[in-house]
Design an enzyme around this catalytic site. Structure first.
Site, short mmCIF file in Angstrom:
data_model
loop_
_atom_site.label_atom_id
_atom_site.label_comp_id
_atom_site.label_asym_id
_atom_site.label_seq_id
_atom_site.Cartn_x
_atom_site.Cartn_y
_atom_site.Cartn_z
N LYS A 136 29.35 8.36 110.38
CA LYS A 136 28.00 8.23 109.75
C LYS A 136 26.84 8.06 110.81
O LYS A 136 25.91 8.48 110.38
CB LYS A 136 28.25 6.87 108.85
CG LYS A 136 29.24 7.21 107.66
CD LYS A 136 28.51 8.01 106.27
CE LYS A 136 29.25 8.00 105.48
NZ LYS A 136 28.66 8.97 104.12
N LYS A 182 35.05 19.50 106.49
CA LYS A 182 35.35 19.11 105.31
C LYS A 182 34.55 19.44 104.18
O LYS A 182 33.21 19.42 104.45
CB LYS A 182 35.61 17.50 105.18
CG LYS A 182 36.22 16.79 103.93
CD LYS A 182 36.48 15.22 104.23
CE LYS A 182 36.74 14.58 103.08
NZ LYS A 182 37.12 12.86 103.17
N LYS A 220 29.22 18.18 99.71
CA LYS A 220 28.03 18.80 99.07
C LYS A 220 26.84 19.11 99.69
O LYS A 220 25.81 19.59 99.27
CB LYS A 220 27.68 17.52 97.82
CG LYS A 220 27.39 16.24 98.31
CD LYS A 220 26.81 15.25 97.20
CE LYS A 220 26.40 13.89 97.72
NZ LYS A 220 27.60 13.19 98.39
#
Length: 346
Positions: A115, A213, A216
């Site tokens: 992240k 992966k 969106k």
């Protein structure tokens, strides 16, 4: 005899895609309908705050995800469906668990590092130095580091025995187990150590890049559950393939076609050997056409139900409020027990 408790949640961060479905939602519905568990499924709006959404977007996405839950097959008569932020004891337990959690443990979490690195430009990520990484960590929001402690509280507050998770959440679940052991050793048996339940397809890769992966953030390579049939056909038609023309499952040598085969197998229930035999001598184009029609048909009922729920925000809020009250009662009993154990309930 009481059924074992099962807990899991999803963040309301936008439209769901087929990776969310195969990695979580399909499993949620199957586990619910098995009749073996007392299921708690929540909308993780507090976790979503780490993405810094606007208030309007978070509210809209929360209601939309509630509609997704129902449209995909979750049933408030069979499962407790609730909103994470409405459970007041959750914050108390998160704080209590945080006092048992080494900061170094949180900073070592793989998901935290990933992240943090997302804040960098692609070219910077590969060349980052240790010093630069430490600077980025210091500038990141604390919620990203604290995330696993909140997740542990989400699970332990309901005495969950099982947690459906993707393989990327295994490290977080292991921390939950560690915190349960620490608390029990210090204050007496209070928590069960939860076990993971993995889906058959924990990870779906991008249609445009099988090394990444499905996300969106890369919409062209992402199959959203709400995509209209013509969009599904176009995205799958444009999906990258591998050299050669053999339709064979081999993640190392043929990652792109293997990803498409995995999607086909997970939705249809057909195993890889059967699919490879079925498409012997067929072209990539023929396979893609069949895959597109399979996806369209599989989600036709979902799209119809989601559309019907679109204008029923009041009903969806009622379901979340009702579920949150049920979950809240369980949470209140548990936090009362916890407070007595640690000496803050006089």
């Amino acid at each position: 005899m009481a059924k074992p408790v099962l807990v899991s949640g999803i963040q309301p961060t936008g439209k769901l895609h087929i990776g969310n479905y195969l990695g979580a939602l399909k499993n949620f519905v199957d586990l619910q309908n098995s009749g073996k568990y007392q299921c708690y499924f929540f909308i993780a709006d507090l976790h979503a705050l780490t993405e810094n959404p606007t208030a309007k977007d978070l509210t809209t996405n929360t209601i939309s995800l509630a509609a997704d839950f129902l449209a995909i097959g979750l049933d408030p008569k069979k499962s407790i469906i609730f909103q994470q932020s409405q459970i007041e004891p959750l914050q108390e337990l998160k704080w209590i668990l945080s006092t048992l959690t080494p900061v170094s443990e949180l900073l070592r979490m793989t998901a935290f590092k990933e992240k943090v690195l997302q804040a960098l430009k692609p070219g910077e990520r590969e060349k980052i130095t240790k010093e630069k990484f430490e600077e980025v960590v210091e500038a990141s929001n604390f919620g990203l580091a604290e995330y696993p402690v909140l997740m542990a509280a989400d699970i332990l507050l309901y005495d969950a025995k099982f947690v459906p998770v993707g393989d990327d959440q295994d490290q977080h679940l292991e921390l939950t187990r560690t915190l349960a052991r620490k608390f029990n050793a210090k204050f007496g048996k209070t928590f069960s150590e939860p076990n993971s339940l993995h889906t058959a397809t924990p990870r779906v890769m991008s249609l445009n890049d099988p090394a990444k992966k499905m996300s969106k953030s890369m919409p062209a390579g992402c199959l959203f559950l709400e995509d209209a049939p013509e969009i599904v056909r176009e995205k799958i038609k444009r999906a990258v393939t591998d050299s050669g023309n053999e339709i064979k499952y081999d993640e190392e040598k043929k990652p792109a076609i293997s990803n498409l085969l995995k999607i086909y197998s997970s939705i249809s229930g057909e195993n890889m050997q059967k699919l490879e035999k079925k498409y012997t001598g067929k072209t990539y184009s023929e396979f893609k056409t069949d895959l597109a029609e399979l996806v369209i048909l599989h989600f036709a009922d979902y799209r119809k139900k989601k559309k019907a729920l679109a204008g029923k925000s009041s009903a969806l809020k009622t379901i979340l409020t009702s579920g949150s009250k049920k979950a809240g009662k369980v949470a209140a009993r548990k936090i009362g027990e916890i407070k007595k154990k640690i000496g803050i309930s006089l």
